[in-house]
Design a protein around this motif. Structure first.
Motif, PDB file in Angstrom:
ATOM      1  N   SER A 166       0.847  -1.190   0.000  1.00 55.79           N
ATOM      2  CA  SER A 166       0.000   0.000   0.000  1.00 55.79           C
ATOM      3  C   SER A 166       0.882   1.240   0.000  1.00 55.79           C
ATOM      4  O   SER A 166       2.098   1.164   0.224  1.00 55.79           O
ATOM      5  CB  SER A 166      -0.905   0.009   1.229  1.00 55.79           C
ATOM      6  N   VAL A 167       0.262   2.385  -0.265  1.00 54.10           N
ATOM      7  CA  VAL A 167       0.959   3.671  -0.215  1.00 54.10           C
ATOM      8  C   VAL A 167       0.195   4.579   0.735  1.00 54.10           C
ATOM      9  O   VAL A 167      -1.002   4.812   0.547  1.00 54.10           O
ATOM     10  CB  VAL A 167       1.066   4.326  -1.604  1.00 54.10           C
ATOM     11  N   VAL A 168       0.879   5.079   1.744  1.00 47.73           N
ATOM     12  CA  VAL A 168       0.260   5.920   2.768  1.00 47.73           C
ATOM     13  C   VAL A 168       0.851   7.322   2.686  1.00 47.73           C
ATOM     14  O   VAL A 168       2.070   7.493   2.709  1.00 47.73           O
ATOM     15  CB  VAL A 168       0.493   5.337   4.180  1.00 47.73           C
ATOM     16  N   ASN A 169      -0.019   8.314   2.584  1.00 50.53           N
ATOM     17  CA  ASN A 169       0.415   9.706   2.450  1.00 50.53           C
ATOM     18  C   ASN A 169       0.575  10.325   3.839  1.00 50.53           C
ATOM     19  O   ASN A 169      -0.399  10.549   4.547  1.00 50.53           O
ATOM     20  CB  ASN A 169      -0.622  10.483   1.636  1.00 50.53           C
ATOM     21  N   ALA A 170       1.821  10.604   4.213  1.00 51.94           N
ATOM     22  CA  ALA A 170       2.116  11.285   5.475  1.00 51.94           C
ATOM     23  C   ALA A 170       2.642  12.692   5.206  1.00 51.94           C
ATOM     24  O   ALA A 170       3.475  13.216   5.946  1.00 51.94           O
ATOM     25  CB  ALA A 170       3.122  10.481   6.298  1.00 51.94           C
ATOM     26  N   GLY A 171       2.136  13.302   4.126  1.00 52.86           N
ATOM     27  CA  GLY A 171       2.477  14.695   3.850  1.00 52.86           C
ATOM     28  C   GLY A 171       1.678  15.626   4.739  1.00 52.86           C
ATOM     29  O   GLY A 171       0.589  15.302   5.196  1.00 52.86           O
ATOM     30  N   LEU A 172       2.232  16.805   4.959  1.00 51.16           N
ATOM     31  CA  LEU A 172       1.569  17.802   5.799  1.00 51.16           C
ATOM     32  C   LEU A 172       1.952  19.185   5.274  1.00 51.16           C
ATOM     33  O   LEU A 172       3.112  19.600   5.347  1.00 51.16           O
ATOM     34  CB  LEU A 172       2.006  17.640   7.253  1.00 51.16           C
ATOM     35  N   GLY A 173       0.944  19.877   4.719  1.00 53.83           N
ATOM     36  CA  GLY A 173       1.198  21.170   4.104  1.00 53.83           C
ATOM     37  C   GLY A 173       1.891  22.144   5.034  1.00 53.83           C
ATOM     38  O   GLY A 173       1.503  22.312   6.185  1.00 53.83           O
ATOM     39  N   GLY A 174       2.944  22.801   4.519  1.00 57.14           N
ATOM     40  CA  GLY A 174       3.673  23.799   5.290  1.00 57.14           C
ATOM     41  C   GLY A 174       4.652  23.258   6.290  1.00 57.14           C
ATOM     42  O   GLY A 174       5.347  24.029   6.964  1.00 57.14           O
ATOM     43  N   ASN A 175       4.757  21.953   6.409  1.00 58.05           N
ATOM     44  CA  ASN A 175       5.576  21.344   7.451  1.00 58.05           C
ATOM     45  C   ASN A 175       7.066  21.527   7.188  1.00 58.05           C
ATOM     46  O   ASN A 175       7.519  21.490   6.041  1.00 58.05           O
ATOM     47  CB  ASN A 175       5.250  19.856   7.535  1.00 58.05           C
ATOM     48  N   ARG A 176       7.816  21.756   8.257  1.00 61.73           N
ATOM     49  CA  ARG A 176       9.272  21.813   8.195  1.00 61.73           C
ATOM     50  C   ARG A 176       9.866  20.506   8.699  1.00 61.73           C
ATOM     51  O   ARG A 176       9.274  19.827   9.548  1.00 61.73           O
ATOM     52  CB  ARG A 176       9.807  22.956   9.046  1.00 61.73           C
ATOM     53  N   LEU A 177      11.019  20.153   8.194  1.00 58.97           N
ATOM     54  CA  LEU A 177      11.721  18.960   8.650  1.00 58.97           C
ATOM     55  C   LEU A 177      12.368  19.169  10.005  1.00 58.97           C
ATOM     56  O   LEU A 177      12.281  18.314  10.892  1.00 58.97           O
ATOM     57  CB  LEU A 177      12.787  18.570   7.619  1.00 58.97           C
ATOM     58  N   THR A 178      13.025  20.310  10.192  1.00 59.93           N
ATOM     59  CA  THR A 178      13.952  20.467  11.313  1.00 59.93           C
ATOM     60  C   THR A 178      13.393  21.241  12.495  1.00 59.93           C
ATOM     61  O   THR A 178      14.023  21.255  13.557  1.00 59.93           O
ATOM     62  CB  THR A 178      15.231  21.182  10.836  1.00 59.93           C
ATOM     63  N   ALA A 179      12.243  21.902  12.349  1.00 59.93           N
ATOM     64  CA  ALA A 179      11.745  22.752  13.434  1.00 59.93           C
ATOM     65  C   ALA A 179      10.246  22.968  13.281  1.00 59.93           C
ATOM     66  O   ALA A 179       9.699  22.871  12.174  1.00 59.93           O
ATOM     67  CB  ALA A 179      12.470  24.109  13.438  1.00 59.93           C
ATOM     68  N   ASP A 180       9.592  23.275  14.405  1.00 62.27           N
ATOM     69  CA  ASP A 180       8.205  23.729  14.344  1.00 62.27           C
ATOM     70  C   ASP A 180       8.168  25.110  13.697  1.00 62.27           C
ATOM     71  O   ASP A 180       9.171  25.833  13.675  1.00 62.27           O
ATOM     72  CB  ASP A 180       7.618  23.855  15.759  1.00 62.27           C
TER      73      ASP A 180
END
Length: 414
Positions: A253-267
């Motif tokens: 299966s393919v699960v989408n764990a994208g989140l608009g505007g999200n940063r990798l390293t910090a809130d």
């Protein structure tokens, strides 16, 4: 019990007993082994804290919902004859009460396909308390679901819920209604809603078959929705799921764990609707998915817009790789796509982008690499998003672009 057919029959018997509500005692140990090998995540929505959102009118803030039904529209990448629902309360500070949940195939709009609505129970009860900061997994539900199906998951909140964990950007119309409408068969009286509320995931299983596992795609808005057409399931993970399904046989299966505007390293300080840092949410949103075996990471352009350094981004990727490898999960690194005509671009940020992408391609620290940057670049200009794929902001791809992204993935990597 030495033969494959005998083992399959035993597994089917245990699951059937669970559905009938008669599993007890030592059978739970057998059931646990069956469950681990059988289930796979078919859909998920990475949550953010409930509250005001300047980009849409998701009713997740303040007192939240009281005596209202959220009818969530979800696109499953895999199929089976058993379904289970995950309710989410990731950012709740108190248990979340839910008194009715159903699942059905979508007919038209908010209306289910006749005869497909199923009650969802939790430990045999229609009522459930989702723990603060956590999720709650339902009992198995008998429902035939083909890969690439669209389901309606309806949740009634007696409320008041308080701020309600949600997924704010969906490229999908969802629905809200007054009162308990979880068993509604008409779809009448539902208003539009822009966000997914209450439900955080859908798992599927095929009785008598082992799971082929899940590929989780982890990233920001380019993964979450990009500029894909609403209500058509044309995000790039959706196209990837179609490619896998077209091969036939047992595919992940393919699960989408994208989140608009999200940063990798910090809130993003003061902007909680973009979620917590990728390094923080990775354990829940990627590694927490049922049956996950591989994660594809495409994240970092939002960090560039905040002037993150190459060393900071590389440290973030190494953090994800270490988390995944501790769980025996493979990590595929995606190069950050071109952005020269977007609001993100400066000469300094382009230099950082080039250094980071060179590290992704050549360091060998990811288990494999997908070169999205190369696949999506304009002919003759590697820092420019190909105009054929550009929605007009120099950053987010159109439907043609998201399909091209999926086509850039060598399926053997998954």
């Amino acid at each position: 019990m030495g033969s494959r057919s005998a083992r399959a029959a035993a597994c089917a018997g245990v699951v059937a007993a669970l559905v009938a509500g008669v599993v007890s005692g030592s059978a739970h140990a057998d059931l646990e082994r069956v469950e681990r090998s059988r289930w796979t995540a078919a859909w998920a929505a990475s949550p953010v804290v409930g509250g005001p959102n300047p980009h849409n009118d998701c009713p997740s803030g303040g007192a939240g919902l009281t005596d209202r039904t959220a009818r969530n529209v979800v696109f499953t990448s895999a199929g089976g004859d058993l379904v289970r629902i995950r309710l989410g309360n990731a950012f709740g500070t108190t248990p979340l009460r839910v008194d009715r949940t159903t699942v059905a195939h979508q007919g038209g709009g908010a209306a289910p396909v006749p005869g497909t609505t199923r009650a969802v129970t939790f430990g045999g009860s229609r009522e459930a308390l989702v723990p603060a900061g956590g999720e709650l997994l339902s009992d198995p539900v008998l429902l035939d679901v083909a890969a690439l199906s669209t389901l309606l998951v309806s949740v009634h909140f007696p409320g008041p819920t308080g701020p309600l964990s949600n997924h704010p950007f969906t490229a999908q119309g969802n629905y809200l209604a007054e009162g308990d409408r979880t068993d509604d068969r008409t779809g009448e009286g539902f208003a539009d809603s822009p966000c997914w509320l209450g439900v955080s995931g859908v798992d599927v299983a095929e009785r008598g078959q082992r799971s082929a596992g899940a590929v989780v795609v982890f990233g920001d808005s380019i993964t979450d929705t990009a500029a894909s057409t609403d209500n058509t399931n044309r995000r790039w993970p959706d196209f990837l799921a179609r490619r896998l399904a077209a091969r036939g046989g047992r595919t992940p299966s393919v699960v989408n764990a994208g989140l608009g505007g999200n940063r990798l390293t910090a809130d993003r300080e003061g902007e909680p609707h973009y979620g917590v840092a990728g390094t923080t949410r990775f354990a829940r949103d990627a590694l927490g998915q049922t049956g996950v075996r591989t994660v594809v990471v495409l994240s970092g352009v939002n960090d560039l817009s905040f002037d993150a350094t190459a060393d900071e981004l590389i440290a973030g990727y190494r953090d994800l790789i270490a988390q995944a490898h501790r769980r025996d999960v493979r990590v595929v690194g995606g190069t950050i796509m071109p952005f020269r005509t977007s609001f993100v671009w400066t000469p300094e940020r382009e230099a950082t982008w080039r250094r980071v992408n060179a590290w992704i391609r050549t360091s060998g620290e990811f288990d494999a690499v997908v070169d999205f940057a190369g696949a999506m670049a304009a002919p003759g200009d590697d820092a420019l998003l190909d105009p054929a794929y550009d929605r007009g902001d120099g950053l987010h791809p159109t439907d043609a672009g998201t399909e091209a992204m999926a086509d850039a993935v060598d399926l053997r990597l998954l």
